[in-house]
Design a protein around this motif. Structure first.
Motif, short mmCIF file in Angstrom:
data_model
loop_
_atom_site.label_atom_id
_atom_site.label_comp_id
_atom_site.label_asym_id
_atom_site.label_seq_id
_atom_site.Cartn_x
_atom_site.Cartn_y
_atom_site.Cartn_z
N THR A 1 -11.74 6.18 5.77
CA THR A 1 -11.73 5.31 4.60
C THR A 1 -12.98 5.57 3.78
O THR A 1 -14.10 5.32 4.24
N GLU B 1 -10.37 0.66 1.21
CA GLU B 1 -10.46 -0.60 1.93
C GLU B 1 -11.83 -0.66 2.60
O GLU B 1 -12.41 0.38 2.92
N ASP C 1 -2.00 6.45 8.21
CA ASP C 1 -1.17 5.87 7.15
C ASP C 1 0.12 6.65 6.90
O ASP C 1 1.23 6.11 7.00
N LEU D 1 -5.98 4.87 -0.73
CA LEU D 1 -6.38 3.46 -0.61
C LEU D 1 -7.87 3.34 -0.32
O LEU D 1 -8.41 4.07 0.51
N ARG E 1 -4.27 7.28 3.19
CA ARG E 1 -5.58 7.92 3.30
C ARG E 1 -5.52 9.16 4.17
O ARG E 1 -5.05 9.10 5.31
N VAL F 1 0.86 -1.18 0.00
CA VAL F 1 0.00 0.00 0.00
C VAL F 1 0.89 1.23 0.00
O VAL F 1 1.70 1.41 0.92
N ASP G 1 1.35 9.06 -4.14
CA ASP G 1 1.97 7.73 -4.08
C ASP G 1 3.35 7.86 -3.45
O ASP G 1 4.22 8.57 -3.97
N ASP H 1 5.68 0.11 2.98
CA ASP H 1 4.33 -0.42 2.81
C ASP H 1 3.47 0.12 3.95
O ASP H 1 3.68 -0.22 5.12
N ARG I 1 0.66 -0.58 4.89
CA ARG I 1 -0.09 -1.58 5.64
C ARG I 1 0.57 -1.90 6.98
O ARG I 1 -0.12 -2.26 7.94
#
Length: 360
Positions: A285, A306, A115, A304, A110, A106, A294, A126, A128
């Motif tokens: 989210t 999710e 994040d 992202l 967000r 990821v 990015d 990453d 995540r």
């Protein structure tokens, strides 16, 4: 000292809580803990995950035949969806070809979530690795610990309950509208605790103040951005003659005629009902994602997407209830001590007799 330590990721194998400082002899009911776990998963606007997973508590240590041993209590709540993330969230380097969910890094954080800040803080490639722990999923095991705390408080006549404030939350029509527009909602929850005697907390140091401790417990919950004790922010617009709770003596003994302070004065409980509220921001989210960058390429993109709730205010009420209960249980343990439950109950009885106090 009563303490809680939790561990676990949103899509990892399980969530874990270690509760230390419980007295021996407290009888726990598995059904009562599971009932609070179910309450946390309910509410209009929750995601499909709440139907996919039916949370249940397991106990690995500190309990025998339903009775606490006075040793650390280990609670576990399994993530049943982990089967779909077994490769992506494997604790060890996985074997074989990537499969299931979570296999791709990821890199589009967000807005409003941990994040980006987490990636910066820990040097993560990453995201995540940050979002899995930052997720509100970990509140499940905190609710289990809160249920234990409520059982302990019940032994000294204290009851804690939380609910969403309807005038500050979203009704079903608003949830439906937000869902149709791929958006999310926030709201306000209120927690009340009856039966708290005067004397919990202290004005001696900042970190002992009960209001500060409750505010910290609530602000530590995901998506909470504001906390007030009693009438809180409304008091700022009043004169002193209108804001404070007068003291009288009648057949009830000495008490306040109103409770604008929310049961806490000078950082110490005053014998009135504890009242606290927490404001929840809209969930970050979004199915229609906000702009992001990015982290791998530096190029603009969309955050992202999710699985997410549209609204989780009713769930927050249960989590906030658990947080307040645990902090009050900590204060009770500090005040009354006792290695065995009977010691704590006896100390409570002697104390309230000394101060000649009775709850409403």
């Amino acid at each position: 000292m009563l303490r809680l330590t939790t561990a676990g990721e949103s899509h990892g194998p399980a969530l874990v809580a270690i509760v230390t400082g419980l007295p021996a002899g407290l009888m726990l009911e598995r059904d009562a803990i599971d009932a609070d776990l179910r309450r946390r998963q309910q509410g209009y606007g929750r995601s499909p995950r709440q139907q996919l997973e039916h949370d249940e508590v397991e106990v690995l240590a500190g309990l025998r035949h339903g009775r606490t041993l006075g040793t650390p209590l280990a609670l576990v709540v399994r993530n049943r969806d982990h089967a779909n993330w077994a490769w992506g969230m494997s604790p060890w380097a996985p074997d074989g070809e990537p499969e299931g969910k979570g296999t791709k890094p990821v890199t589009l954080p967000r807005p409003g979530h941990a994040d980006f800040a987490g990636a910066q803080k820990f040097g993560l490639e990453d995201v995540r690795d940050a979002l899995e722990r930052a997720s509100a999923r970990q509140t499940a095991v905190a609710v289990a610990a809160g249920a234990v705390a409520k059982t302990l408080l019940g032994e000294v006549g204290i009851e804690v309950r939380g609910e969403a404030r309807p005038e500050a939350g979203a009704d079903e029509a608003e949830v439906d509208e937000a869902r149709a527009e791929l958006d999310t909602l926030g709201g306000v929850v209120e927690v009340r605790a009856e039966g708290v005697p005067p004397g919990f907390g202290s004005y001696a140091t900042n970190d002992e103040r009960l209001d500060a401790r409750l505010a910290s417990a609530l602000m530590g919950i995901q998506a909470v951005k504001g906390v007030e004790i009693g009438e809180g922010f409304e008091l700022a617009g009043l004169r002193g003659s209108e804001a404070h709770d007068e003291i009288v003596r009648d057949e009830r003994g000495v008490h306040r005629t109103t409770n604008r302070a929310g049961g806490i004065e000078g950082g110490v409980s005053n014998g009135e009902e504890i009242v606290v509220r927490a404001a929840m921001k809209p969930l970050p989210t979004l199915m229609q994602p906000l702009a992001s960058v990015d982290l791998e390429t530096g190029e603009p993109g969309e955050a992202l997407v999710e699985r997410s709730d549209v609204s989780a205010v009713e769930a927050l009420a249960v989590v906030a209830e658990a947080a307040v209960a645990f902090e009050l249980a900590r204060a009770a343990r500090e005040k009354f001590g006792g290695d065995a439950l009977g010691d704590l109950v006896a100390a409570h009885k002697a104390y309230v007799e000394r101060i000649d106090w009775q709850p409403r």
